[in-house]
Design a protein around this motif. Structure first.
Motif, PDB file in Angstrom:
ATOM      1  N   THR A 100      33.529  -2.185   8.748  1.00 50.72           N
ATOM      2  CA  THR A 100      34.612  -1.990   7.791  1.00 50.72           C
ATOM      3  C   THR A 100      34.902  -3.274   7.028  1.00 50.72           C
ATOM      4  N   SER A 101      35.470  -3.091   5.835  1.00 49.05           N
ATOM      5  CA  SER A 101      35.840  -4.243   5.017  1.00 49.05           C
ATOM      6  C   SER A 101      37.003  -3.866   4.118  1.00 49.05           C
ATOM      7  N   SER A 102      37.883  -4.822   3.886  1.00 49.28           N
ATOM      8  CA  SER A 102      38.929  -4.676   2.888  1.00 49.28           C
ATOM      9  C   SER A 102      38.503  -5.528   1.696  1.00 49.28           C
ATOM     10  N   ALA A 103      38.389  -4.899   0.527  1.00 44.41           N
ATOM     11  CA  ALA A 103      37.829  -5.600  -0.628  1.00 44.41           C
ATOM     12  C   ALA A 103      38.724  -5.449  -1.856  1.00 44.41           C
ATOM     13  N   GLN A 104      38.998  -6.575  -2.508  1.00 49.00           N
ATOM     14  CA  GLN A 104      39.804  -6.590  -3.726  1.00 49.00           C
ATOM     15  C   GLN A 104      38.890  -6.382  -4.936  1.00 49.00           C
ATOM     16  N   ILE A 105      38.453  -5.140  -5.114  1.00 49.60           N
ATOM     17  CA  ILE A 105      37.490  -4.805  -6.175  1.00 49.60           C
ATOM     18  C   ILE A 105      37.994  -3.640  -7.024  1.00 49.60           C
ATOM     19  N   LEU A 143      36.787  -0.089   2.974  1.00 51.78           N
ATOM     20  CA  LEU A 143      35.400   0.354   2.875  1.00 51.78           C
ATOM     21  C   LEU A 143      34.798   0.544   4.263  1.00 51.78           C
ATOM     22  N   TRP A 144      33.950   1.560   4.392  1.00 52.50           N
ATOM     23  CA  TRP A 144      33.129   1.775   5.567  1.00 52.50           C
ATOM     24  C   TRP A 144      31.694   1.643   5.087  1.00 52.50           C
ATOM     25  N   ILE A 145      30.942   0.681   5.656  1.00 51.21           N
ATOM     26  CA  ILE A 145      29.618   0.327   5.148  1.00 51.21           C
ATOM     27  C   ILE A 145      28.585   0.466   6.266  1.00 51.21           C
ATOM     28  N   ASP A 146      27.503   1.176   5.971  1.00 51.45           N
ATOM     29  CA  ASP A 146      26.414   1.378   6.923  1.00 51.45           C
ATOM     30  C   ASP A 146      25.401   0.243   6.788  1.00 51.45           C
ATOM     31  N   PHE A 147      25.202  -0.505   7.863  1.00 53.97           N
ATOM     32  CA  PHE A 147      24.227  -1.589   7.892  1.00 53.97           C
ATOM     33  C   PHE A 147      23.020  -1.231   8.763  1.00 53.97           C
ATOM     34  N   GLY A 148      22.671   0.035   8.816  1.00 55.65           N
ATOM     35  CA  GLY A 148      21.497   0.478   9.563  1.00 55.65           C
ATOM     36  C   GLY A 148      21.595   0.102  11.024  1.00 55.65           C
ATOM     37  N   PRO A 149      20.663  -0.742  11.523  1.00 60.25           N
ATOM     38  CA  PRO A 149      20.652  -1.084  12.943  1.00 60.25           C
ATOM     39  C   PRO A 149      21.915  -1.802  13.426  1.00 60.25           C
ATOM     40  N   LEU A 150      22.680  -2.403  12.518  1.00 59.94           N
ATOM     41  CA  LEU A 150      23.922  -3.088  12.899  1.00 59.94           C
ATOM     42  C   LEU A 150      25.095  -2.122  13.011  1.00 59.94           C
ATOM     43  N   GLY A 172      33.333 -12.928  11.624  1.00 56.91           N
ATOM     44  CA  GLY A 172      34.416 -12.513  12.504  1.00 56.91           C
ATOM     45  C   GLY A 172      35.250 -11.416  11.866  1.00 56.91           C
ATOM     46  N   VAL A 173      36.167 -10.890  12.645  1.00 53.75           N
ATOM     47  CA  VAL A 173      37.024  -9.783  12.202  1.00 53.75           C
ATOM     48  C   VAL A 173      38.392 -10.326  11.823  1.00 53.75           C
ATOM     49  N   ARG A 174      38.877  -9.889  10.659  1.00 52.26           N
ATOM     50  CA  ARG A 174      40.245 -10.222  10.230  1.00 52.26           C
ATOM     51  C   ARG A 174      41.012  -8.921  10.077  1.00 52.26           C
ATOM     52  N   SER A 175      42.285  -8.949  10.377  1.00 50.61           N
ATOM     53  CA  SER A 175      43.122  -7.783  10.159  1.00 50.61           C
ATOM     54  C   SER A 175      43.817  -7.955   8.810  1.00 50.61           C
ATOM     55  N   ILE A 176      43.540  -7.043   7.896  1.00 48.79           N
ATOM     56  CA  ILE A 176      44.152  -7.072   6.564  1.00 48.79           C
ATOM     57  C   ILE A 176      45.127  -5.912   6.491  1.00 48.79           C
ATOM     58  N   ALA A 177      46.400  -6.207   6.578  1.00 46.46           N
ATOM     59  CA  ALA A 177      47.457  -5.185   6.564  1.00 46.46           C
ATOM     60  C   ALA A 177      47.147  -4.077   7.565  1.00 46.46           C
ATOM     61  N   GLY A 178      46.744  -4.484   8.780  1.00 44.75           N
ATOM     62  CA  GLY A 178      46.495  -3.536   9.853  1.00 44.75           C
ATOM     63  C   GLY A 178      45.123  -2.889   9.854  1.00 44.75           C
ATOM     64  N   PHE A 179      44.255  -3.242   8.917  1.00 44.81           N
ATOM     65  CA  PHE A 179      42.908  -2.668   8.836  1.00 44.81           C
ATOM     66  C   PHE A 179      41.883  -3.742   9.222  1.00 44.81           C
ATOM     67  N   PRO A 180      40.979  -3.450  10.170  1.00 46.42           N
ATOM     68  CA  PRO A 180      39.999  -4.461  10.573  1.00 46.42           C
ATOM     69  C   PRO A 180      38.943  -4.679   9.486  1.00 46.42           C
ATOM     70  N   SER A 181      38.850  -5.886   8.994  1.00 46.61           N
ATOM     71  CA  SER A 181      37.836  -6.247   8.003  1.00 46.61           C
ATOM     72  C   SER A 181      36.767  -7.035   8.740  1.00 46.61           C
ATOM     73  N   GLU A 182      35.641  -6.369   9.034  1.00 46.10           N
ATOM     74  CA  GLU A 182      34.585  -6.944   9.863  1.00 46.10           C
ATOM     75  C   GLU A 182      33.546  -7.707   9.063  1.00 46.10           C
ATOM     76  N   VAL A 183      33.411  -7.398   7.779  1.00 44.22           N
ATOM     77  CA  VAL A 183      32.413  -8.051   6.927  1.00 44.22           C
ATOM     78  C   VAL A 183      33.057  -8.451   5.608  1.00 44.22           C
ATOM     79  N   LEU A 184      32.449  -9.423   4.947  1.00 49.74           N
ATOM     80  CA  LEU A 184      32.920  -9.880   3.646  1.00 49.74           C
ATOM     81  C   LEU A 184      31.920  -9.424   2.585  1.00 49.74           C
ATOM     82  N   VAL A 185      32.333  -8.453   1.769  1.00 45.80           N
ATOM     83  CA  VAL A 185      31.487  -7.961   0.688  1.00 45.80           C
ATOM     84  C   VAL A 185      31.447  -9.038  -0.394  1.00 45.80           C
TER      85      VAL A 185
END
Length: 109
Positions: free
Chosen positions: A44-49, A33-40, A70-83
């Motif tokens: 990106t996030s990897s989500a099991q949904i 996922l690519w998520i727009d947080f306005g001023p932030l 913090g940032v976690r790498s999930i199978a090579g993809f940076p997951s910056e936020v937890l949905v």
């Protein structure tokens, strides 16, 4: 630390999903996922949904996410936020979201 202080340590914000696609390298079915947080900015996030949501239906949707874990790498993809979500009676993840439009990046309190 009292419960209010503990909650305030977690930075939970509202964002809008700009793009969602299958995360084919992940061990468990997930979306990138690519998520727009306005001023932030866009995070990106990897989500099991994948049980209840399709990528095309996620685009444009408001979500609630923890943005300071913090940032976690999930199978090579940076997951910056937890949905954030909750499980339904069948164990499928249901996304948390505001019940109406709110400014992107707005802090949950």
């Amino acid at each position: 630390m009292d419960p209010l202080q503990a909650f305030q340590v977690l930075d939970v914000r509202v964002g809008r999903i700009l793009k969602a696609e299958p995360h084919e390298k992940a061990r468990k079915p997930s979306y990138r996922l690519w998520i727009d947080f306005g001023p932030l900015g866009v995070k990106t996030s990897s989500a099991q949904i994948t049980d209840l949501y399709r990528p095309e239906a996620l685009t444009g949707r408001l979500v609630v996410a923890a943005v300071n874990l913090g940032v976690r790498s999930i199978a090579g993809f940076p997951s910056e936020v937890l949905v954030l979500g909750v499980r339904d009676e069948e164990g499928r993840v249901v996304l948390l979201a505001p019940e109406r439009e709110v400014p992107l990046g707005e802090k949950v309190f």
